[in-house]
Every structure is written in C-alpha cells, then in structure tokens.
Design an enzyme around this catalytic site. Sequence first.
Site, PDB file in Angstrom:
ATOM      1  CG  ASP A  29      -1.930   1.137   1.190  1.00 22.87           C
ATOM      2  OD1 ASP A  29      -2.019   1.818   0.148  1.00 22.87           O
ATOM      3  OD2 ASP A  29      -2.618   1.337   2.203  1.00 22.87           O
ATOM      4  CG  ASP A  89      -3.306   4.212  -3.365  1.00 23.73           C
ATOM      5  OD1 ASP A  89      -2.426   3.795  -2.595  1.00 23.73           O
ATOM      6  OD2 ASP A  89      -4.514   3.995  -3.185  1.00 23.73           O
TER       7      ASP A  89
END
Length: 491
Positions: free
Chosen positions: A117, A348
């Site tokens: 992440d 992301d």
Amino acid sequence: MAPPPLFPLPPLLILLVIVPLFPTAAPTATTLPLYRHLPHVAEAVASHHHPLSRLAAASLARALHLKRRDPNHHSQKGSGGHPSVPATAALYPHSYGGYAFTASLGTPPQPLPVLLDTGSHLTWVPCTSSYECRNCSSPSASAVPVFHPKNSSSSRLVGCRNPSCQWVHSAANLATKCRRAPCSPGAANCPAAASNVCPPYAVVYGSGSTAGLLIADTLRAPGRAVPGFVLGCSLVSVHQPPSGLAGFGRGAPSVPAQLGLPKFSYCLLSRRFDDNAAVSGSLVLGGTGGGEGMQYVPLVKSAAGDKLPYGVYYYLALRGVTVGGKAVRLPARAFAGNAAGSGGTIVDSGTTFTYLDPTVFQPVADAVVAAVGGRYKRSKDAEDGLGLHPCFALPQGARSMALPELSFHFEGGAVMQLPVENYFVVAGRGAVEAICLAVVTDFGGGSGAGNEGSGPAIILGSFQQQNYLVEYDLEKERLGFRRQSCTSSPS
C-alpha cells in the site's frame, strides 16, 4: 490519426499483490512475488453482487478515504538508518482484493502475507490467537494468518516515550494518555512513565478499520535481519482482507523509511493470472535504476506540506490527459493541489480502479463517448448495476471493439499510454454483455466549480498499472515506469 486499438474480450478477472519485504546482504536486488487480491467470488455470487460492482464501490471508498483530512494523526519524519541493500520478492495473485507480499517477522521467523500500500505508511499484521476480523473477506477466522508475539523472543511493546508512538498519536494526546497507559510486561510497578505502553491505535480505511498496539520486532530476509522494525499488532479489524498491510507511503513509519531504502519498485501481474501460483509479479527493495525504456516523472510534495494524510502520498507532476489522441480540457486542480490538500494527482497501489474527481471525470468520460462516435450503444443496465460508466453494449457476435486510447502526460515529456485492457473492463454474467471504463468518481460531492472537495483530484490505481514496472526513486524524487510483462516463474 492512428486507428483506435482493438479491445479483445477476455474473461472477467481483477488483481492484487503479495510481496515479501526483505533486503539481503548480497549486492543483488531482492525480488518478492506479488499476488493479486480479489473479492471472494463465491461471496459475490451469493450476495447477487457483480464482482465489478464490488470493486468499483471499494475503489470509490478507498478514494474517499485518501481524500479525507485526518486531524487525529501526527506526522513525523525520520530515517531507520538501515543500509540499503537490494532485495527482490515474488508477488502472487489471490482472490480477495489487492496486491500483497510475504513478510517474515520475529525470532524464529513467522511468514505472513501483507498488502502493498503506497497510500499509507503504517504497517500492521493480524496479531495473537484472539485476533477478531468482523465482516472480513476470509472464509473463517481460523483461516486468517496471524502473528504471535509470545512466540518471538525479539518482540516487544513500544513505550509511550518512544518517538514512534507519535506515529499514531499526537504529542498533545500522549501527555495525558501515557499517564493512564498500562505498563509494559515485566515492568516493576511502573516506576516511570517511560515504562508505559504506547496507547492503542485505530486506523480507518475507506471500507473498514483496524486497531491494536504498536510493537517492534525483527524483519527478516535471507541472509539479513532488520531488528526493531515498528509495526501494528492488530487485535480487531473491520472489513479488511485476511492479511496485514505494509505501508509504503511517505513518512517515518513506512517500510522504505524504516529500512532506509533509496528506492523500491514493483511489477503488477496481469489479472488473467489470478490465483495462479505458477507465475508471479515482483517487488524490489533497493536496487539500481529500471534501465532502458524507463520514463521518469517528478515526484512533487503536497502543497499541504507534511499535513496528514496528504504528506503520505506520492504526488505526480501531471500535465495533461488525452483520449483518442485529443487533449481533454481539465480544471487546474487536476495538475496541482492547494495548501488545504485539495487537488493534484497521486499514484496508489491500494486503489484498484483509478479515481477522478467529478470535475475531472466528466470531461474525460465525455471525451470517451465522443471518441466512440456512436459506434456502440450505451449499456444503461451495466452502468446502473456496476457503478461504472460509460459502458458500451457488445454488438452481437463481436469478438473485439475499437476503443479510444487513454494517455497521461507528465512534466518532462513522459507519457503513460495505457493499453486498452488497463482502462476498460468486461462486464456481464456468463456471456459478455458490455465493456466499461474502469474509472470511478463520486458525483455527490465535488461536481461544481465552487464545490471542489478535498484531497487528490486524480488517484492512479493498480488496475491501470498492470504490466508496468513502476519505480519509486526516493533519492531523486521521481517515479519511473515502463510497460513490460510482469510474469515470472518462481524458482
């Protein structure tokens, strides 16, 4: 102008990754296998929700989480001081929703899958046999892999006076909380505040949350051990995948910061290899540059500075978007944010479908419809059922569709010209019925020029990054990318 690309209609598959995080003592890079993470198919069928609908909703929830301001966290810079030695780990696809890797923690080491992440900076793992995961995507609590601190001789709780406690609490709150905090195991009658345990943390994501205590333990790789790695020992989670999370964003708690990495890179496996252990993508910690064919984009700091959550994100110097070779007129907020954290473009790995603010989405969607030029009918059923649009009905008997190119143009001349399978998805049950633009937006909050909302205007998600080598060069403050196959056979 070149003819639009033909879109082959593959089976419906979407991915996520799992990677081991460990540098080795050898001078060569360590590569970790990456796995795709998809919503549980059986669960989707039983609840009569199309998997694409669930992914679209999850992508939007994630985007809204990244856009929100969180005043309850305290930002702090730091360096782990560990030398950067390249390491590589394989990334494998799974069926429950993202990209992840396997980390080994403790003494003796306990291997655990964790999600990759880049939009957050705290690493956490399910912890102890009493770990509770409510409304999570695992078939049963017993199937969740957990870390057992009691079985590790190197595990310890983080104390209130430890600077890393401020990664999850503000200094002002700690002044009061630490006086009431429980004592560390073995501390005789808690003679000093320094022996008190850092108060429990709570982290909220777009679709759920996790809570527990900060611990420090040894992170291991072949031939190398990194002692004192600080992470969350989560005791309860809500609506999380059956694994932990590795924070690769900016900030002192992140994996790159704690390991002192000058760079890291990943290659996200194509979704057609979902749940196939014979092939993998990769995560590389450290290493040299990506080599021939790499294009580089400047990484820019948030105009909001280190203010959380914006200081965690990797902002890109976007200069334009084209559809079918024609520039789309976008608002200024797509290219740069303001001091309040509104606007700008980030990349992301934890968002599946790319998010576009309504002020950006509408002109892009209109450009796609205009470029299709009425060759295909809109599929309102698919749009209403999936939350994706525009969707176009597949002509009867057709095996391909001519669709416009979508490209992102960056400062310095770099262009990410996406293959059509990275921005359109197949929709329908059984026989293919429609194809949809794999981009999400929230029409409720930011569609007017006077109501722009907060947070990034564009979030470049993992679906759009499939089969790209993506390099985060932290020393030179740039992001590199090159289109290539990410499949490899683990040895």
